[in-house]
Design a protein around this motif. Structure first.
Motif, short mmCIF file in Angstrom:
data_model
loop_
_atom_site.label_atom_id
_atom_site.label_comp_id
_atom_site.label_asym_id
_atom_site.label_seq_id
_atom_site.Cartn_x
_atom_site.Cartn_y
_atom_site.Cartn_z
N PRO A 9 29.13 20.58 44.08
CA PRO A 9 28.44 20.69 45.37
C PRO A 9 28.40 22.12 45.89
O PRO A 9 27.50 22.48 46.66
N GLU A 10 29.37 22.96 45.47
CA GLU A 10 29.39 24.35 45.93
C GLU A 10 28.22 25.16 45.39
O GLU A 10 27.93 26.26 45.88
N HIS A 11 27.53 24.65 44.35
CA HIS A 11 26.39 25.37 43.77
C HIS A 11 25.11 25.21 44.60
O HIS A 11 24.12 25.89 44.33
N TRP A 12 25.13 24.28 45.55
CA TRP A 12 23.90 23.92 46.24
C TRP A 12 24.12 23.91 47.76
O TRP A 12 25.26 23.86 48.24
N PHE A 37 35.91 25.22 38.75
CA PHE A 37 35.52 26.63 38.68
C PHE A 37 35.43 27.27 40.07
O PHE A 37 34.69 28.23 40.26
N ALA A 38 36.17 26.78 41.02
CA ALA A 38 35.97 27.20 42.42
C ALA A 38 37.19 27.90 43.01
O ALA A 38 37.45 27.78 44.21
N THR A 72 41.98 21.75 38.43
CA THR A 72 42.65 22.96 38.89
C THR A 72 41.82 24.15 38.42
O THR A 72 41.43 24.22 37.25
N PRO A 73 41.54 25.13 39.30
CA PRO A 73 40.45 26.08 39.05
C PRO A 73 40.85 27.34 38.30
O PRO A 73 40.33 28.43 38.58
N THR A 74 41.72 27.21 37.32
CA THR A 74 42.32 28.41 36.72
C THR A 74 41.56 28.97 35.52
O THR A 74 41.96 29.99 34.96
N ALA A 75 40.46 28.35 35.12
CA ALA A 75 39.68 28.88 34.00
C ALA A 75 38.80 30.05 34.41
O ALA A 75 38.36 30.82 33.57
N THR A 76 38.53 30.16 35.71
CA THR A 76 37.73 31.30 36.21
C THR A 76 38.43 31.86 37.44
O THR A 76 38.42 31.24 38.50
N PHE A 77 39.02 33.03 37.27
CA PHE A 77 39.77 33.63 38.38
C PHE A 77 38.85 34.51 39.22
O PHE A 77 37.81 34.97 38.76
N PRO A 78 39.23 34.79 40.48
CA PRO A 78 38.37 35.56 41.37
C PRO A 78 38.36 37.05 41.03
O PRO A 78 39.29 37.58 40.43
N GLY A 102 32.75 36.56 32.59
CA GLY A 102 32.62 35.31 31.85
C GLY A 102 33.59 34.28 32.40
O GLY A 102 33.68 34.04 33.60
N ARG A 103 34.34 33.68 31.51
CA ARG A 103 35.36 32.71 31.91
C ARG A 103 36.47 32.70 30.87
O ARG A 103 36.29 33.16 29.75
N ARG A 104 37.62 32.21 31.30
CA ARG A 104 38.80 32.14 30.43
C ARG A 104 39.13 33.49 29.79
O ARG A 104 39.54 33.55 28.64
N GLN A 105 39.00 34.58 30.55
CA GLN A 105 39.30 35.90 29.98
C GLN A 105 40.78 36.24 30.11
O GLN A 105 41.19 37.36 29.86
#
Length: 656
Positions: A9-12, A37-38, A72-78, A102-105
Motif C-alpha cells: 500500500p505504501e507504493h500507491w 521493504f519499508a 521484517t524490513p531488513t532486506a532494504t535498509f534506508p 539495489g537490495r540485500r547489499q
C-alpha cells in the motif's frame, strides 16, 4: 487455507486502498503480505520509529477480514544508514564495495548491520505482537538471492580465519588437510590465510570448500539471530517463516541450517523469470518443490507465486492463458498448503516495473484477475486434501558440501549440478512416482528407492547407510564421479574410485573423461539398444556388477557405462555418465516394477499426483502442455488441471 496477494500500500496513494481491497475480496483473498521493504517508512531518521502508516493500513485491511503476513524490513535498509555506515556493504572479489540502490547489499558478518537490523525487527514485532490480524512474520526477504550470499570484506576475512581456527586444532592440521605444501602455500598462522579473491590460476580446492561452508555459516547465523529474536517477542498467535528464493544449488548456503528453526518453510515460486525464453521443465519445477518440502519433511507455504511475466531488465516468457494457474495447482499437488501471488498490482516506478502482477499498472481487471479468482474459489474446496502429508517412495539425496566441491572444480564445461540431479529425478517423475529431495543425512531407510546424483564427495556415514539400506532390500542409483573426493575436497591416496562405494556398486574406475560441448560417447546394451552420454563418462570395470550398457567406441568397448550390482537383498545401479534421459527412463521403469512403486501412466507433459487422505486417494492431473492431451478418457485442455477421486475398484471419478 490462506490464499492471497503480496500488497504494497505504501507504493500507491492511500485513496486506492478501498478499491484494491474490495477487488481482492471479490477475487477470494483472505490474507495479504506487507511491509518487507519499508524500513525507511518505519524509521525515516535514526532512532525515530513511526508505524503510523502501517497502523492505518492494517486497520483498513482488517475491515475486509483479511489476515496479514508482515515482513521484517531488513532486506532494504534506508539511505541514511548507508551514508552513516558504509562498512555494512558487501565487497566483491575485486575489492569493490556494492553501492546503495539495489537490495540485500548488506554483509551478514557486519556487526553494525546486525545491530541496526535486529533493532528495527525488534521494534516492529514489539509494536504488532498483539495485533490479531497479523498471523505470521516473514524474516527479511529471499536470503542469499542475487549474489547477496557472497562477500569478501575485511570483517568476513577476519571471521573466516576465526572459523578455521575453531575447526582445526592447529595450523599444522589445516596445512596437512589442505595439502598446502603444494605451490608453497604453507601457513605459519591462521592470520595468513586469505579469502579467495581473484588470483593467478586457481585457489586450493580445500580452501574453497571451507570458504563455502563459512559463507553458509555466516548467512545461517544472521538468519537465526533474526528468527530467534522474532520468536522471543511475537504474539502466541503468530508464526515465523522466511521466503526462500529458487536456484538452491547455485547458492552459497545450505538451506537446512536455518529452516529447521522456522515454524514452516515458505517459497517464492517462479517457473520463469527475466532472461528465460521459456519456463523450466515440469521435472525441474517439481524437483524444486520437492526440495522445499524436503527441508522439514513438511508441507509449506508459497508467498510469491508468479502470475505475470517477470523481469527487472529483460522480460521472461509470458505465461499463456491458464498456465500460471496450472503452476499454482501443481504447487499444491507437491506440498503447498497456502499461497500468495506476487503481486497484487505491478509497480509503475522503480526497478520492478516489469515484474507484472495480477493487475497491471493500467489498474484493470483482466484475464489474470479472472484466473486467480477461479483458482482461489476452487482450491479452497480441497483444503483437506492439500493439508495431508505426502509419503514419498523415492528419495533424491544431495549434500551442499558436494555441490560446492563441484562449483570449485566443474571438471566438464557442460556440468550443471541441478541438471544432473534432474537427470536422475526425471525418470521417476515421468512415472508420476512420489519423490522427496532431501539432504543426505535425513533418514532414508523407509524409502523404496534412493537416488544419489553425482556425489563425488561421499562421507563415510553416508556410504555405510547406503550399504545398510541396500542390504535390507532397498534400491540405490548412483551417478558418475561418485566417491572421488574426501570431505576436505581432496582425492584419497591409494584408493580406487568409487572409493567407499566400491563394494556397494561392485565396480572399479581406473580412468574417466570429461565431455564438452558437441561431444558425446555412444553406449549400447547387450540386446542392441543404443544410446549416448554427454558431460562426462567414467570408464567402468565391473567387479561383481552386471553390465547394462557398455561403451560402443573402438577404445572402450570392453568397459561399462551403466551397471547393476546385487548387494544383500537389494540392488545398486551405477550410471557412469550423463546418459540420455529416455534410456534412464527405461531403467527406472524396470526398477519401479521390481520394487512395486506406486506409479501412474500418463502422456508426456501430463503429470498425475496422488494425494492420500485417510483411506481416500485423490489424483491431481496437470496438463503442462500447450495443446490438448487426454487422461483416463478425459480430454485435457492446454494447461488444464483436473481433480479425480479413486473409487474402491480403482476407477477414477472426476470432481468438480
Amino acid at each position: 487455507m490462506y490464499v492471497g496477494v503480496d500488497y504494497y500500500p505504501e507504493h500507491w496513494d492511500l485513496s486506492l486502498m478501498e478499491d484494491d481491497l474490495t477487488r481482492m475480496k471479490e477475487m477470494g483473498v483472505n490474507i495479504v503480505r506487507i511491509g518487507e521493504f519499508a524500513w525507511h517508512l518505519m524509521e525515516k531518521e535514526e532512532g525515530q520509529f513511526d508505524f503510523s502508516f502501517f497502523d492505518a493500513a492494517i486497520e483498513k485491511i482488517k475491515q475486509y477480514d483479511f489476515k496479514i503476513m508482515f515482513g521484517t524490513p531488513t532486506a532494504t535498509f534506508p539511505a541514511w544508514l548507508a551514508k552513516k555506515h558504509p562498512s555494512i556493504f558487501i565487497e566483491d572479489e575485486n575489492g569493490q564495495k556494492m553501492a546503495f540502490g539495489g537490495r540485500r547489499q548488506y554483509c551478514y558478518n557486519s556487526r553494525v548491520y546486525q545491530e541496526y537490523s535486529l533493532r528495527i525487527a525488534e521494534k516492529v514485532v514489539k509494536h504488532y505482537k498483539g495485533e490479531e490480524a497479523i498471523i505470521a512474520w516473514q524474516i527479511d526477504n529471499e536470503f542469499g538471492h542475487e549474489g547477496s550470499d557472497m562477500c569478501y570484506c575485511g570483517q568476513c576475512h577476519a571471521d573466516f580465519q576465526t572459523f578455521l581456527e575453531k575447526k582445526y586444532n592447529t595450523i599444522d592440521e589445516l596445512n596437512e588437510k589442505w595439502g598446502t605444501i603444494f605451490w608453497g602455500q604453507t601457513y605459519n598462522d591462521f592470520s595468513e590465510i586469505p579469502v579467495p579473491k581473484k588470483t593467478i590460476t586457481v585457489h586450493n580446492p580445500s580452501l574453497l570448500s571451507d570458504w563455502a561452508r563459512f559463507r553458509s555459516y555466516s548467512l545461517s547465523q544472521f538468519a537465526l539471530k533474526h528468527i530467534n529474536l522474532v520468536k522471543e517477542i511475537k504474539g502466541d498467535h503468530q508464526t515465523v517463516t522466511t521466503n526462500l528464493p529458487g536456484g538452491f544449488f547455485d547458492k552459497w548456503f545450505d538451506h537446512n541450517e536455518f529452516t529447521r528453526d522456522l515454524d514452516y518453510v515458505s517459497y517464492d515460486n517462479y517457473p520463469v523469470w527475466g532472461g528465460l525464453k521459456e519456463p523450466v521443465t515440469p521435472a525441474e519445477l517439481s524437483a524444486s518443490l520437492d526440495f522445499v518440502r524436503g527441508l522439514k519433511k513438511e508441507n509449506f507455504w508459497i508467498v510469491e507465486q508468479l502470475m505475470g511475466a517477470q523481469g527487472h531488465d529483460v522480460i521472461g516468457y509470458l505465461p499463456r492463458p491458464n498456465q500460471a494457474k496450472a503452476w499454482s495447482y501443481h504447487a499444491f499437488a507437491h506440498g503447498c498448503t497456502n499461497m500468495l501471488y506476487f503481486r497484487w498490482r505491478g509497480m509503475n516506478r522503480g526497478a520492478e516495473q516489469y515484474c507484472l502482477g495480477i493487475v497491471d499498472a493500467n489498474n484493470k481487471k483482466t484475464r489474470k484477475y479472472n484466473e486467480v479468482q477461479e483458482f482461489f474459489h476452487h482450491i479452497r474446496n480441497y483444503e483437506h486434501v492439500f493439508d495431508a502429508p505426502i509419503q514419498a517412495e523415492v528419495a533424491v539425496l544431495y549434500d551442499f558440501d558436494n555441490v560446492w566441491s563441484w562449483r570449485a572444480q566443474r571438471q566438464s564445461s557442460m556440468f550443471n549440478f541441478t541438471k544432473e540431479l534432474v537427470r536422475l529425478y526425471e525418470p521417476f517423475h515421468r512415472q508420476n512416482a512420489s519423490i522427496d529431495v532431501i539432504r543426505y543425512d535425513h533418514d532414508f531407510s523407509q524409502y523404496k528407492v534412493v537416488v544419489v546424483p553425482v556425489m563425488k564427495m561421499v562421507k563415510p556415514e553416508l556410504a555405510a547407510r547406503l550399504e545398510a539400506f541396500t542390504k535390507n532390500g532397498g534400491t540405490v542409483i548412483v551417478s558418475y564421479r561418485a566417491g572421488v573426493k574426501d570431505e576436505y575436497n581432496n582425492i584419497p591416496f591409494g584408493v580406487m574410485s568409487p572409493g567407499k562405494l566400491a563394494d556397494l556398486l561392485g565396480i572399479e574406475i581406473e580412468e574417466a573423461e570429461s565431455l564438452h560441448e558437441g561431444q558425446s560417447a555412444p553406449i549400447i546394451s547387450p540386446s542392441g539398444d543404443e544410446s549416448s552420454c554427454t558431460v562426462w563418462r567414467d570408464i567402468v570395470q565391473p567387479t561383481t556388477a552386471k553390465t547394462l550398457y557398455q561403451y560402443n567406441d573402438y577404445f572402450y568397448s570392453d568397459y561399462a557405462c551403466i551397471t547393476v550390482n546385487e548387494f544383500g537383498a537389494g540392488k545398486a545401479y551405477y550410471v557412469g555418465g550423463g546418459v540420455e534421459v529416455d534410456t534412464l527412463c527405461n531403467i527406472a521403469e524396470e526398477i519401479a516394477k521390481d520394487v512395486q512403486l506406486q506409479t501412474m501412466e500418463t502422456s508426456a507433459g501430463v503429470e498425475a499426483v496422488q494425494r492420500v487422505v485417510g483411506d481416500e486417494t485423490y489424483v491431481v492431473v496437470i496438463n503442462h502442455n500447450g495443446y490438448e492431451e487426454s487422461f483416463s478418457g478425459r480430454t485435457l485442455q492446454p494447461y488444464e488441471c483436473v481433480f479425480f477421486k479413486k473409487e474402491e475398484g480403482g476407477e477414477l471419478h472426476e470432481l468438480s
